[in-house]
Motif scaffolding. Structure first.
Motif, PDB file in Angstrom:
ATOM      1  N   ARG A 101       3.920   1.659  -1.083  1.00  0.00           N
ATOM      2  CA  ARG A 101       4.647   1.614  -2.319  1.00  0.00           C
ATOM      3  C   ARG A 101       3.575   2.375  -3.464  1.00  0.00           C
ATOM      4  N   ARG A 102       2.423   1.586  -3.322  1.00  0.00           N
ATOM      5  CA  ARG A 102       1.239   2.228  -4.250  1.00  0.00           C
ATOM      6  C   ARG A 102       1.233   3.794  -4.159  1.00  0.00           C
ATOM      7  N   ASP A 103       0.973   4.306  -2.713  1.00  0.00           N
ATOM      8  CA  ASP A 103       0.724   5.740  -2.573  1.00  0.00           C
ATOM      9  C   ASP A 103       2.110   6.376  -2.971  1.00  0.00           C
ATOM     10  N   ILE A 104       3.113   5.906  -2.706  1.00  0.00           N
ATOM     11  CA  ILE A 104       4.407   6.706  -3.246  1.00  0.00           C
ATOM     12  C   ILE A 104       4.366   6.647  -5.004  1.00  0.00           C
ATOM     13  N   GLN A 105       3.941   5.720  -5.585  1.00  0.00           N
ATOM     14  CA  GLN A 105       4.020   5.635  -7.058  1.00  0.00           C
ATOM     15  C   GLN A 105       2.660   6.742  -7.546  1.00  0.00           C
ATOM     16  N   VAL A 106       1.542   6.916  -6.727  1.00  0.00           N
ATOM     17  CA  VAL A 106       0.717   7.722  -7.096  1.00  0.00           C
ATOM     18  C   VAL A 106       1.082   9.406  -6.838  1.00  0.00           C
ATOM     19  N   THR A 107       1.835   9.312  -5.754  1.00  0.00           N
ATOM     20  CA  THR A 107       2.285  10.735  -5.367  1.00  0.00           C
ATOM     21  C   THR A 107       3.208  11.049  -6.375  1.00  0.00           C
ATOM     22  N   ARG A 108       4.307  10.365  -6.943  1.00  0.00           N
ATOM     23  CA  ARG A 108       5.178  10.338  -7.957  1.00  0.00           C
ATOM     24  C   ARG A 108       4.703  11.060  -9.320  1.00  0.00           C
ATOM     25  N   ARG A 109       3.588  10.233  -9.734  1.00  0.00           N
ATOM     26  CA  ARG A 109       3.093  10.322 -10.864  1.00  0.00           C
ATOM     27  C   ARG A 109       2.463  11.793 -10.741  1.00  0.00           C
ATOM     28  N   GLU A 110       1.353  11.952  -9.741  1.00  0.00           N
ATOM     29  CA  GLU A 110       0.848  13.445  -9.521  1.00  0.00           C
ATOM     30  C   GLU A 110       2.058  14.559  -9.681  1.00  0.00           C
TER      31      GLU A 110
ATOM     32  N   GLU B  53       0.724  -1.171   0.087  1.00  0.00           N
ATOM     33  CA  GLU B  53      -0.046  -0.026   0.013  1.00  0.00           C
ATOM     34  C   GLU B  53       0.869   1.363   0.006  1.00  0.00           C
TER      35      GLU B  53
END
Length: 90
Positions: A15-24, A13
């Motif tokens: 890692r997923r949040d980090i990926q979303v934040t990086r994409r944003e 979870e």
């Protein structure tokens, strides 16, 4: 979210949040880069105006040439007025 709830989140979870934040963040930086690239934006703007001019000229050339003539006459009038005002000041 409480500290307990955050502690219970799995690493997947997180890692997923980090990926979303990086994409944003990447999207935001790209948007800022576009806004700050004035030469590129001006090039796009001038390209669009050129396309509009060509389309208008094809649709109604008499109107376009009339407007160009009126604009040229206006510029000549302004220049003549400035010259006359300059001569009056002597």
């Amino acid at each position: 979210m409480s500290n307990e709830a955050q502690a219970k989140r799995s690493s997947a979870e997180l890692r997923r949040d980090i990926q979303v934040t990086r994409r944003e963040l990447a999207e935001t930086l790209n948007a800022l880069e576009y806004k700050l690239d004035v030469p590129a934006r001006f090039g796009e703007w001038s390209s669009e105006r050129k396309q509009q001019f060509v389309a208008a000229k094809e649709e109604n050339p008499t109107k376009v040439y009339g407007l160009l003539g009126a604009a040229a006459a206006g510029v000549v009038g302004i220049v003549a007025g400035m010259i006359m005002l300059g001569r009056r000041g002597r």
